[in-house]
Design a protein around this motif. Sequence first.
Motif, PDB file in Angstrom:
ATOM      1  N   SER A 107      38.981  32.662  11.560  1.00 22.78           N
ATOM      2  CA  SER A 107      38.209  33.347  10.515  1.00 22.78           C
ATOM      3  C   SER A 107      38.732  33.069   9.117  1.00 22.78           C
ATOM      4  CB  SER A 107      38.195  34.852  10.779  1.00 22.78           C
ATOM      5  OG  SER A 107      39.509  35.374  10.803  1.00 22.78           O
ATOM      6  N   SER A 108      40.046  32.972   8.941  1.00 22.57           N
ATOM      7  CA  SER A 108      40.609  32.766   7.602  1.00 22.57           C
ATOM      8  C   SER A 108      40.166  31.421   7.026  1.00 22.57           C
ATOM      9  CB  SER A 108      42.135  32.852   7.642  1.00 22.57           C
ATOM     10  OG  SER A 108      42.665  31.898   8.543  1.00 22.57           O
ATOM     11  N   TRP A 109      40.171  30.382   7.853  1.00 23.86           N
ATOM     12  CA  TRP A 109      39.692  29.077   7.410  1.00 23.86           C
ATOM     13  C   TRP A 109      38.206  29.121   7.086  1.00 23.86           C
ATOM     14  CZ3 TRP A 109      41.924  24.241   6.669  1.00 23.86           C
ATOM     15  CH2 TRP A 109      43.287  24.153   6.939  1.00 23.86           C
ATOM     16  N   MET A 110      37.454  29.830   7.912  1.00 21.49           N
ATOM     17  CA  MET A 110      36.017  29.927   7.696  1.00 21.49           C
ATOM     18  C   MET A 110      35.704  30.577   6.357  1.00 21.49           C
ATOM     19  SD  MET A 110      34.798  31.141  11.497  1.00 21.49           S
ATOM     20  CE  MET A 110      33.096  31.405  10.982  1.00 21.49           C
ATOM     21  N   ILE A 111      36.326  31.722   6.111  1.00 20.52           N
ATOM     22  CA  ILE A 111      36.030  32.484   4.889  1.00 20.52           C
ATOM     23  C   ILE A 111      36.502  31.730   3.649  1.00 20.52           C
ATOM     24  CG2 ILE A 111      36.512  34.617   3.637  1.00 20.52           C
ATOM     25  CD1 ILE A 111      36.797  35.971   6.431  1.00 20.52           C
ATOM     26  N   GLY A 112      37.729  31.210   3.697  1.00 25.69           N
ATOM     27  CA  GLY A 112      38.284  30.515   2.532  1.00 25.69           C
ATOM     28  C   GLY A 112      37.486  29.280   2.162  1.00 25.69           C
ATOM     29  N   THR A 113      37.166  28.457   3.160  1.00 22.28           N
ATOM     30  CA  THR A 113      36.418  27.227   2.890  1.00 22.28           C
ATOM     31  C   THR A 113      35.003  27.530   2.423  1.00 22.28           C
ATOM     32  OG1 THR A 113      37.686  26.124   4.644  1.00 22.28           O
ATOM     33  CG2 THR A 113      35.723  24.998   3.844  1.00 22.28           C
ATOM     34  N   ALA A 114      34.372  28.527   3.039  1.00 24.79           N
ATOM     35  CA  ALA A 114      33.003  28.876   2.650  1.00 24.79           C
ATOM     36  C   ALA A 114      32.945  29.443   1.234  1.00 24.79           C
ATOM     37  CB  ALA A 114      32.417  29.875   3.643  1.00 24.79           C
ATOM     38  N   LEU A 115      33.970  30.196   0.834  1.00 23.40           N
ATOM     39  CA  LEU A 115      34.012  30.714  -0.539  1.00 23.40           C
ATOM     40  C   LEU A 115      34.122  29.572  -1.543  1.00 23.40           C
ATOM     41  CD1 LEU A 115      36.316  33.855  -0.161  1.00 23.40           C
ATOM     42  CD2 LEU A 115      33.922  33.850  -0.901  1.00 23.40           C
ATOM     43  N   LEU A 116      34.952  28.579  -1.236  1.00 24.12           N
ATOM     44  CA  LEU A 116      35.075  27.413  -2.107  1.00 24.12           C
ATOM     45  C   LEU A 116      33.749  26.661  -2.184  1.00 24.12           C
ATOM     46  CD1 LEU A 116      36.763  25.466  -3.810  1.00 24.12           C
ATOM     47  CD2 LEU A 116      37.475  24.342  -1.678  1.00 24.12           C
ATOM     48  N   SER A 117      33.105  26.456  -1.039  1.00 23.63           N
ATOM     49  CA  SER A 117      31.808  25.778  -1.012  1.00 23.63           C
ATOM     50  C   SER A 117      30.756  26.558  -1.791  1.00 23.63           C
ATOM     51  CB  SER A 117      31.340  25.590   0.435  1.00 23.63           C
ATOM     52  OG  SER A 117      32.191  24.730   1.137  1.00 23.63           O
ATOM     53  N   LEU A 118      30.790  27.881  -1.665  1.00 20.15           N
ATOM     54  CA  LEU A 118      29.822  28.713  -2.382  1.00 20.15           C
ATOM     55  C   LEU A 118      29.979  28.555  -3.888  1.00 20.15           C
ATOM     56  CD1 LEU A 118      27.612  30.902  -2.288  1.00 20.15           C
ATOM     57  CD2 LEU A 118      29.447  32.620  -2.247  1.00 20.15           C
ATOM     58  N   ALA A 119      31.222  28.565  -4.375  1.00 19.28           N
ATOM     59  CA  ALA A 119      31.463  28.398  -5.810  1.00 19.28           C
ATOM     60  C   ALA A 119      30.922  27.053  -6.295  1.00 19.28           C
ATOM     61  CB  ALA A 119      32.962  28.505  -6.098  1.00 19.28           C
ATOM     62  N   VAL A 120      31.152  26.001  -5.507  1.00 17.49           N
ATOM     63  CA  VAL A 120      30.660  24.672  -5.869  1.00 17.49           C
ATOM     64  C   VAL A 120      29.140  24.644  -5.876  1.00 17.49           C
ATOM     65  CG1 VAL A 120      30.499  22.265  -5.084  1.00 17.49           C
ATOM     66  CG2 VAL A 120      32.718  23.442  -5.084  1.00 17.49           C
ATOM     67  N   ASN A 121      28.520  25.189  -4.820  1.00  8.74           N
ATOM     68  CA  ASN A 121      27.065  25.117  -4.705  1.00  8.74           C
ATOM     69  C   ASN A 121      26.329  25.956  -5.733  1.00  8.74           C
ATOM     70  OD1 ASN A 121      26.515  23.265  -2.566  1.00  8.74           O
ATOM     71  ND2 ASN A 121      27.388  24.738  -1.149  1.00  8.74           N
ATOM     72  N   VAL A 122      26.880  27.110  -6.092  1.00 11.74           N
ATOM     73  CA  VAL A 122      26.253  27.924  -7.143  1.00 11.74           C
ATOM     74  C   VAL A 122      26.282  27.165  -8.459  1.00 11.74           C
ATOM     75  CG1 VAL A 122      26.513  30.012  -8.531  1.00 11.74           C
ATOM     76  CG2 VAL A 122      26.669  30.157  -6.053  1.00 11.74           C
ATOM     77  N   SER A 123      27.394  26.486  -8.738  1.00  8.73           N
ATOM     78  CA  SER A 123      27.493  25.685  -9.960  1.00  8.73           C
ATOM     79  C   SER A 123      26.477  24.542  -9.958  1.00  8.73           C
ATOM     80  CB  SER A 123      28.912  25.116 -10.109  1.00  8.73           C
ATOM     81  OG  SER A 123      29.860  26.152 -10.216  1.00  8.73           O
ATOM     82  N   VAL A 124      26.369  23.861  -8.816  1.00  4.56           N
ATOM     83  CA  VAL A 124      25.426  22.746  -8.703  1.00  4.56           C
ATOM     84  C   VAL A 124      23.987  23.251  -8.803  1.00  4.56           C
ATOM     85  CG1 VAL A 124      24.533  20.959  -7.163  1.00  4.56           C
ATOM     86  CG2 VAL A 124      27.000  21.308  -7.372  1.00  4.56           C
ATOM     87  N   LEU A 125      23.701  24.399  -8.181  1.00  4.62           N
ATOM     88  CA  LEU A 125      22.351  24.954  -8.223  1.00  4.62           C
ATOM     89  C   LEU A 125      21.937  25.273  -9.655  1.00  4.62           C
ATOM     90  CD1 LEU A 125      20.132  25.715  -6.164  1.00  4.62           C
ATOM     91  CD2 LEU A 125      20.963  28.067  -6.289  1.00  4.62           C
ATOM     92  N   ARG A 126      22.871  25.793 -10.443  1.00  7.19           N
ATOM     93  CA  ARG A 126      22.573  26.076 -11.850  1.00  7.19           C
ATOM     94  C   ARG A 126      22.304  24.787 -12.618  1.00  7.19           C
ATOM     95  NH1 ARG A 126      26.893  30.126 -14.400  1.00  7.19           N
ATOM     96  NH2 ARG A 126      25.448  29.849 -16.133  1.00  7.19           N
ATOM     97  N   MET A 127      23.058  23.729 -12.310  1.00  2.00           N
ATOM     98  CA  MET A 127      22.828  22.451 -12.985  1.00  2.00           C
ATOM     99  C   MET A 127      21.476  21.855 -12.615  1.00  2.00           C
ATOM    100  SD  MET A 127      26.421  20.333 -13.034  1.00  2.00           S
ATOM    101  CE  MET A 127      26.560  20.284 -11.250  1.00  2.00           C
ATOM    102  N   LEU A 128      21.066  22.071 -11.363  1.00  3.54           N
ATOM    103  CA  LEU A 128      19.820  21.486 -10.872  1.00  3.54           C
ATOM    104  C   LEU A 128      18.587  22.325 -11.193  1.00  3.54           C
ATOM    105  CD1 LEU A 128      20.923  20.292  -7.315  1.00  3.54           C
ATOM    106  CD2 LEU A 128      20.516  18.860  -9.315  1.00  3.54           C
TER     107      LEU A 128
END
Length: 202
Positions: A107-128
């Motif tokens: 679970s720790s790997w799941m949550i940590g990695t997904a949080l990082l991915s979420l931060a990246v994707n929200v930034s990309v979504l705003r750019m797009l």
Amino acid sequence: MSDCGCHHEAKNSRERRVLWIALGLNAAMAVIGGIAGWIAQSTGLLADALDMLSDATAYTIGLIAIGRTARFKANAAWLSGSILLVLGIGVLVEVGRRVMYGAEPLSSWMIGTALLSLAVNVSVLRMLAPLKSGEVHLRATWLFTRADVVANLGVILAGVLVLWLDSPYPDFVIGALIGLYVIKEAVEILGDARRAQREAKA
């Protein structure tokens, strides 16, 4: 005053810059998410990584399509949707395999990695965001990223439930749901591409 085409060139330049940034971020997160998903034995993370990889492919196709004909752009969107459809089906197959043979997601790997991915994707979504009402190949890239944000939130939820329930099944369920969502997005993109192809022929 005649139209020199400068505005169109400037628009293409902005689109290229945004797509190059999105491509780099998604390619990096696809690698990170794939490694983390393998280590964590998480179908949710693996599904998310495959989704990010499909995004990177879509951005590459979008870059190639800029400045091309309407038919080329429609075909590029169709190719993007087809790739996404195949990956979505692949995710469902992997979920089924893990249900049959078992897995112990971390679970720790799941949550940590997904949080990082979420931060990246929200930034990309705003750019797009300015591209979501643009041409068909650009709309496809925005839809890809929107799917990623939903997938990230799903993996975070799955990680919390895995930790809370001490069971791998939340990960299996979220992995399957991400796969189904990816397939839904693929169908939407393919439908958009078919309409654009008909318009291009007309």
